[in-house]
Design a protein around this motif. Sequence first.
Motif, PDB file in Angstrom:
ATOM      1  N   ALA B 196      48.078  48.808  39.955  1.00 20.11           N
ATOM      2  CA  ALA B 196      48.321  47.367  40.070  1.00 20.11           C
ATOM      3  C   ALA B 196      47.939  46.660  38.778  1.00 20.11           C
ATOM      4  O   ALA B 196      48.629  45.742  38.325  1.00 20.11           O
ATOM      5  CB  ALA B 196      47.540  46.789  41.253  1.00 20.11           C
ATOM      6  N   ARG B 197      46.850  47.084  38.154  1.00 22.33           N
ATOM      7  CA  ARG B 197      46.435  46.465  36.888  1.00 22.33           C
ATOM      8  C   ARG B 197      47.467  46.725  35.787  1.00 22.33           C
ATOM      9  O   ARG B 197      47.818  45.832  35.023  1.00 22.33           O
ATOM     10  CB  ARG B 197      45.077  47.010  36.459  1.00 22.33           C
ATOM     11  CG  ARG B 197      43.922  46.398  37.250  1.00 22.33           C
ATOM     12  CD  ARG B 197      42.608  47.022  36.838  1.00 22.33           C
ATOM     13  NE  ARG B 197      41.485  46.444  37.570  1.00 22.33           N
ATOM     14  CZ  ARG B 197      40.335  47.081  37.805  1.00 22.33           C
ATOM     15  NH1 ARG B 197      40.169  48.331  37.359  1.00 22.33           N
ATOM     16  NH2 ARG B 197      39.374  46.492  38.456  1.00 22.33           N
ATOM     17  N   GLY B 198      47.954  47.970  35.739  1.00 20.65           N
ATOM     18  CA  GLY B 198      48.975  48.299  34.738  1.00 20.65           C
ATOM     19  C   GLY B 198      50.238  47.475  34.954  1.00 20.65           C
ATOM     20  O   GLY B 198      50.830  46.945  34.014  1.00 20.65           O
ATOM     21  N   LEU B 199      50.634  47.353  36.229  1.00 18.24           N
ATOM     22  CA  LEU B 199      51.834  46.574  36.539  1.00 18.24           C
ATOM     23  C   LEU B 199      51.632  45.107  36.186  1.00 18.24           C
ATOM     24  O   LEU B 199      52.526  44.455  35.644  1.00 18.24           O
ATOM     25  CB  LEU B 199      52.175  46.692  38.035  1.00 18.24           C
ATOM     26  CG  LEU B 199      52.826  48.001  38.489  1.00 18.24           C
ATOM     27  CD1 LEU B 199      53.012  48.002  40.000  1.00 18.24           C
ATOM     28  CD2 LEU B 199      54.172  48.210  37.791  1.00 18.24           C
ATOM     29  N   ALA B 336      51.154  41.347  41.051  1.00 18.87           N
ATOM     30  CA  ALA B 336      50.393  42.598  41.008  1.00 18.87           C
ATOM     31  C   ALA B 336      48.917  42.275  40.763  1.00 18.87           C
ATOM     32  O   ALA B 336      48.019  42.994  41.216  1.00 18.87           O
ATOM     33  CB  ALA B 336      50.936  43.505  39.910  1.00 18.87           C
ATOM     34  N   LYS B 337      48.699  41.193  40.051  1.00 18.37           N
ATOM     35  CA  LYS B 337      47.335  40.760  39.792  1.00 18.37           C
ATOM     36  C   LYS B 337      46.627  40.454  41.119  1.00 18.37           C
ATOM     37  O   LYS B 337      45.465  40.809  41.326  1.00 18.37           O
ATOM     38  CB  LYS B 337      47.365  39.500  38.915  1.00 18.37           C
ATOM     39  CG  LYS B 337      46.110  39.259  38.144  1.00 18.37           C
ATOM     40  CD  LYS B 337      46.336  38.129  37.143  1.00 18.37           C
ATOM     41  CE  LYS B 337      45.040  37.787  36.443  1.00 18.37           C
ATOM     42  NZ  LYS B 337      45.212  36.660  35.510  1.00 18.37           N
ATOM     43  N   GLY B 338      47.364  39.782  42.006  1.00 20.06           N
ATOM     44  CA  GLY B 338      46.826  39.467  43.319  1.00 20.06           C
ATOM     45  C   GLY B 338      46.508  40.739  44.107  1.00 20.06           C
ATOM     46  O   GLY B 338      45.475  40.825  44.787  1.00 20.06           O
ATOM     47  N   VAL B 339      47.404  41.725  44.012  1.00 16.22           N
ATOM     48  CA  VAL B 339      47.168  43.005  44.692  1.00 16.22           C
ATOM     49  C   VAL B 339      45.896  43.648  44.139  1.00 16.22           C
ATOM     50  O   VAL B 339      45.050  44.151  44.894  1.00 16.22           O
ATOM     51  CB  VAL B 339      48.379  43.954  44.495  1.00 16.22           C
ATOM     52  CG1 VAL B 339      48.060  45.348  45.022  1.00 16.22           C
ATOM     53  CG2 VAL B 339      49.622  43.385  45.187  1.00 16.22           C
ATOM     54  N   ALA B 340      45.762  43.613  42.812  1.00 11.58           N
ATOM     55  CA  ALA B 340      44.579  44.204  42.176  1.00 11.58           C
ATOM     56  C   ALA B 340      43.309  43.515  42.680  1.00 11.58           C
ATOM     57  O   ALA B 340      42.309  44.177  42.987  1.00 11.58           O
ATOM     58  CB  ALA B 340      44.680  44.084  40.655  1.00 11.58           C
ATOM     59  N   ARG B 341      43.360  42.185  42.811  1.00 13.46           N
ATOM     60  CA  ARG B 341      42.192  41.442  43.264  1.00 13.46           C
ATOM     61  C   ARG B 341      41.802  41.862  44.683  1.00 13.46           C
ATOM     62  O   ARG B 341      40.642  42.095  44.983  1.00 13.46           O
ATOM     63  CB  ARG B 341      42.480  39.939  43.203  1.00 13.46           C
ATOM     64  CG  ARG B 341      41.267  39.133  42.749  1.00 13.46           C
ATOM     65  CD  ARG B 341      41.602  37.659  42.596  1.00 13.46           C
ATOM     66  NE  ARG B 341      42.558  37.392  41.531  1.00 13.46           N
ATOM     67  CZ  ARG B 341      43.704  36.713  41.700  1.00 13.46           C
ATOM     68  NH1 ARG B 341      44.039  36.247  42.883  1.00 13.46           N
ATOM     69  NH2 ARG B 341      44.496  36.487  40.674  1.00 13.46           N
ATOM     70  N   GLU B 342      42.808  41.981  45.548  1.00 12.55           N
ATOM     71  CA  GLU B 342      42.554  42.436  46.923  1.00 12.55           C
ATOM     72  C   GLU B 342      41.873  43.805  46.920  1.00 12.55           C
ATOM     73  O   GLU B 342      40.922  44.047  47.655  1.00 12.55           O
ATOM     74  CB  GLU B 342      43.877  42.571  47.690  1.00 12.55           C
ATOM     75  CG  GLU B 342      44.577  41.259  47.979  1.00 12.55           C
ATOM     76  CD  GLU B 342      44.088  40.645  49.285  1.00 12.55           C
ATOM     77  OE1 GLU B 342      43.669  41.416  50.167  1.00 12.55           O
ATOM     78  OE2 GLU B 342      44.116  39.408  49.391  1.00 12.55           O
ATOM     79  N   LEU B 343      42.406  44.693  46.087  1.00 11.76           N
ATOM     80  CA  LEU B 343      41.876  46.059  46.046  1.00 11.76           C
ATOM     81  C   LEU B 343      40.445  46.076  45.515  1.00 11.76           C
ATOM     82  O   LEU B 343      39.622  46.881  45.950  1.00 11.76           O
ATOM     83  CB  LEU B 343      42.788  46.949  45.190  1.00 11.76           C
ATOM     84  CG  LEU B 343      44.109  47.348  45.874  1.00 11.76           C
ATOM     85  CD1 LEU B 343      45.110  47.864  44.856  1.00 11.76           C
ATOM     86  CD2 LEU B 343      43.859  48.415  46.936  1.00 11.76           C
ATOM     87  N   GLU B 344      40.166  45.205  44.569  1.00 14.60           N
ATOM     88  CA  GLU B 344      38.792  45.115  44.059  1.00 14.60           C
ATOM     89  C   GLU B 344      37.841  44.747  45.187  1.00 14.60           C
ATOM     90  O   GLU B 344      36.714  45.241  45.260  1.00 14.60           O
ATOM     91  CB  GLU B 344      38.707  44.067  42.934  1.00 14.60           C
ATOM     92  CG  GLU B 344      39.217  44.605  41.607  1.00 14.60           C
ATOM     93  CD  GLU B 344      39.592  43.491  40.624  1.00 14.60           C
ATOM     94  OE1 GLU B 344      39.298  42.318  40.913  1.00 14.60           O
ATOM     95  OE2 GLU B 344      40.210  43.825  39.593  1.00 14.60           O
TER      96      GLU B 344
END
Lengths: 189, 347
Positions: B196-199, B336-344
């Motif tokens: 997600a971070r890469g995307l 994707a940034k939002g997805v990364a935040r959720e995953l964090e």
Amino acid sequence: MADTLDQSKRDSPGRNSWHSGREAIDKILPFIYEELRRIAHYRLRAEQTGHTLETTGLVHEAYLRLAASERLEFENRAHFLAIAAQAMRHILIDSALTRRTQKRGGGLQPLSLDAVPIIAETRSEDLLALDEALGRLAELNQRQARVVECRYFGGMNIEDTAVALDMSAATVKRDWTLARAWLNRELQN
Amino acid sequence: MADRASEWQRLSDALALLIDLPASEQKARLDAIARGDAALRAELVSLLRAHDARSALDTPVLDVLLISQEKVEATLPAWSDEVIGARYHVLAAGVGGGMGVVVKALDDRLDRVVALKFLSSHLLENVVARERFRVEARAIASLDHPNVCAIYDMGDASDDRFFISMPYYHGETIAAKLARGPLAIDDVVSYALQAARGLAAAHARRIIHRDIKPANLIVTSDGVMKILDFGIAKLGGKAMTAPGFTPGTTSYMSPEQTRAEVVDPRTDIWSLGVVMYEMLTGVRPFRGADAREVSVAICEGELEAISALRRDVPGALERLVAAMLAKRAGERPATAKGVARELEGIE
């Protein structure tokens, strides 16, 4: 590219090759075999680079390569693919049988470069079982067996299979579904 | 023999009727067809069950081509010392197919090992496509993100093939990991987060991947995820929709992609969602006997809850994947940034 090739080949004198059956397969065998070996080699090396790519489309690539070299004498792309599917089945089953024989013979035999096996050992018995079941299906319904041959061994889609076997797409889909269920049951037993 | 053939014909006709019926109506129709013939009924039931089961026929036969490593070492000669672009010495051939061939090579000038990817000539036959790829390659080269496979260089080989050079990673793709079954929850979260971070970094530069799938996600031996093949899928557009070219990976396409609509970064969010689902459950969320059936399942099929397949998945993770797999792009996480935040948050 495929389109323009199709167009140029459509008018070429190719009908005879398609209708000559066995002869057409024999003609195409070496090319398909070469493609298979090429891909097998690439695959092996892939584990080292850690990069993997799809290998579907192999037969289509063979077609493009052959079409480019103008050694192709088929009525159209779909007919070529159907013959290639038969050739593919022939080669893979042959290779699986060789594996079985070697295993029964016991011990590892030295392999020359030409004899590099093209089938994973774990899959070769499955493939033989499928081939035998497909043979039994052909006795019940020749057409359904041909559809499976095109779809499974040739990687052909519904439309290409329909053109090659001169059937409607709907019938191909129906045959495929029925044959798949029948073969699935055979293979489970 | 003729008897058995006509018997199968009769079964075929009945089966064709039954297969298309919703499960709720199947039983009544089955009774009507069998009309008390218990043997016929049992036969049809077993065939219906076989129809619903996974089949060896669903895996392309080409997958049987994979052979074990040791055999090759013994059988293949050393690879040629072909020199590409006057500076790369080919060390080992890679894998062919779909988008091109990858080889391992030594970069003479900088004395390091690289992977060279050759793009199939039929993908780059026209100048426009080639130019578009160059532009995109430059954009990716400028990305410099730890989770995106870097691009070192690009050029033309003597035989007019186009290649890009990139780092040679020691590692394993998610596809290879999946071949052994579902992954540990911690690993799924870690890999998904990195992807997600890469995307997110790519999307910030208006680069859409378009072909996120397990084979394009490699985890290096240090546990770092690298997204491979940025922008290449776009090239495939034309060739892959030409008759007969069935792309191997319909399973990861977003609904809008299967309909060949214009896509935006949210197509990558969907595809990552599919990969996450598969990493968690070991199965793909949308399946079918062929590409068309898969496409229908993607656009219309209901998502089977992850919790029905695996119990130890945190609720937040399951909800995130389900949201990423919303049929309408507007209902997915917007970035994707939002997805990364959720995953964090889950990590």
